[in-house]
Enzyme design. Structure first.
Site, PDB file in Angstrom:
ATOM      1  CG  ASP A 120      -8.799  47.003   6.162  1.00  0.00           C
ATOM      2  OD1 ASP A 120      -9.516  47.716   5.063  1.00  0.00           O
ATOM      3  OD2 ASP A 120      -8.263  47.577   6.982  1.00  0.00           O
ATOM      4  CE1 TYR A 121      -4.376  41.839   1.280  1.00  0.00           C
ATOM      5  CE2 TYR A 121      -6.438  40.610   1.363  1.00  0.00           C
ATOM      6  CZ  TYR A 121      -5.117  40.498   1.613  1.00  0.00           C
ATOM      7  OH  TYR A 121      -4.657  39.692   2.075  1.00  0.00           O
ATOM      8  CD  GLU A 122      -7.493  50.415   3.423  1.00  0.00           C
ATOM      9  OE1 GLU A 122      -6.735  51.682   3.218  1.00  0.00           O
ATOM     10  OE2 GLU A 122      -8.013  50.485   4.692  1.00  0.00           O
ATOM     11  CD  GLN A 123      -2.837  50.622  -0.157  1.00  0.00           C
ATOM     12  OE1 GLN A 123      -2.369  49.561   0.423  1.00  0.00           O
ATOM     13  NE2 GLN A 123      -3.456  51.607   0.097  1.00  0.00           N
TER      14      GLN A 123
END
Length: 272
Positions: A120-123
């Protein structure tokens, strides 16, 4: 006769070359329900969440750093306990996050009794190729060594995020079991018709994958559960496209008794 043999041979070779994604694309409705838990640090426990025995239930621990907090009620013992009490429950670990408050937290693994992993990496401070190589090779190794039985990714409607996750999917989609697409990242004015359009778009982006629909338990993004989400689910169900539902997150539902989780599980339980 020789021509007939050649035709038969070509047919067999074509059949053997069918990709896993093509086979996945034929997938029908699923009874899979997934919910993130632990992100808000409000001392929620696995046992607080209602579990319908007629669905496949996945808890997703958010995030790996939770294990280092002594105030959490989501310890390795709790994971083992909830799985022993509910045969239809699996527990996965979501990788992401960096701090609790303003303090850095370090992940110190032991035996977790976990079943899967969620990304769930978002950056991103790395290019799509680096992300693809790191996540793809990690997932491959964990599956090959029997550490996990499933893997999922959690992309959302953002150009940078999509460029990374779509690159990962192109190279490693065959080992990714679920796409937890964050449909709640769309505007709160989303209609049922728009939601279904978004679903088709993301199903095309992650072709052959099991794209799960989703909602926020506090109703602040996308198509809310009280504004048509379940209508959209029924339509997907009638088309054999309801691959599962996931929710962000159990922590926010604790105070109101999980009404939408119960409804979602009931809907999935009747899927066929």
């Amino acid at each position: 006769m020789e021509l007939l043999k050649l035709v038969i041979t070509l047919f067999i070779l074509q059949a053997l070359c069918i990709s896993p994604r093509s086979m996945q694309a034929a997938a029908k409705n699923s009874k899979l329900f997934r919910e993130y838990i632990g992100a808000q640090f409000n001392n929620i426990k696995f046992s607080d969440v209602p579990i319908n025995p007629d669905v496949e239930f996945h808890f997703i621990l958010a995030f790996a750093i939770d294990y280092s907090s002594p105030k959490q009620f989501l310890t390795t013992a709790h994971v083992s306990s909830i799985k022993s009490r509910h045969s239809n429950v699996k527990v996965g670990l979501s990788l992401g996050g960096a701090t609790v408050g303003s303090k850095l937290v370090y992940f110190k693994p032991s035996s977790f009794h976990l079943d899967g992993i969620d990304f769930d990496y978002e950056q991103f401070s790395a290019d799509p190729d680096s992300f693809t190589n790191c996540i793809g090779r990690l997932t491959t190794t964990l599956k090959k060594n029997g550490v996990i039985s499933y893997a999922s990714i959690a992309p959302y409607d953002d150009d940078q995020a999509q460029s990374h996750y779509k690159a990962l999917w192109r190279s490693y989609g065959h080992i990714i079991d679920y796409v937890n697409f964050q449909f709640y990242s769309y505007d709160t004015s989303t209609t049922v018709t728009q939601f279904l359009k978004y679903f088709e778009e993301q199903s095309s982006n992650y072709e052959g994958g099991k794209v799960l629909v989703s909602f926020l338990s506090h109703e602040s993004g996308g198509l809310a559960p009280n504004k048509g989400f379940f209508t959209a689910c029924e339509r997907l169900k009638s088309q054999q496209k309801l691959h599962g539902i996931f929710v962000w997150c159990a922590d926010d539902s604790l105070a109101n008794g999980f009404p939408y989780e119960k409804k979602a599980q009931s809907l999935l339980a009747s899927a066929s």
